[in-house]
Design a protein around this motif. Sequence first.
Motif: not given
Length: 272
Positions: A163, A165-166, A210, A212-213, A243-244, A250
């Motif tokens: 992703r 961003s979150s 970061s 992310c998923h 994520c951030n 991470t």
Amino acid sequence: MERGLVLLLAVTTASGCGVPTYPPDTGRVVNGDEARPYSWPWQSLLFITQVSLESFFPTCGGTLIAPNWVLTAAHCITFHTYRVVLAEHDMNEEEGPEQSIMVEKMFIHPKWNDNCVSCGNDIALLRLERSAVVNDKVQLACLPQHGAALTHNQPCYVTGWGRLSSGGPQAATLQQALLPVVGHSVCSRSDWWGSSAKTTMVCAGGESQSACHGDSGGPLNCRGRDGRWYVEGVTSFVDGRGCNTPQKPTVFTRVASFIPWIINWDFFLKIQ
């Protein structure tokens, strides 16, 4: 086993590991950007395969470390059938150089606990049904020496189709982001990751930088003094709040801690 380790590292180095034909653009990445196509030629994409439905679902990343072996995260592996796609860039396009290979067998680290990702050992090996064709767009990443350490603020890059961003959309094209290493003495502070940060892990990035998923299982790429790229980490987890999250970089499985386990499968015999 130690003799095998020396042989493995010698063979992968001789094979030209960690030297992309199309060098990555490392001068413009701040918060993440689309990677130059095929500049991370060991990056792989792991799909769950439902043969009966002729459907495929992207689930994780991975790293090609030998023509028929891919390194990924243990938490990516469940009781499914998998295939690995190499030379992938845009998941929505059939661009031509892709190689799609079924996974023949999966090896999850014996100390992995799927109920406790922060306990560590989040690492797995996938043996492919056939060897990948190594060419200008599919190449091997180098493995670090057993016990090799990264320095605080050392520049490394995470790559994947996670992703953006979150809670945001998943990337269609391969992304890369600069993630400076956060030393263990910092990452293990109580106001950072605390005891969740083990010495068998690598922390990198933080805040705007970061993984992310969807990036899980993919590599943390770090350039060595010899100019080659090494897979120093396997993307493991981020903070549950996003994520951030500040001071929650991470966390990657530290590959250098698991070299004896990796070579125990004797895959180096298959690449001579």
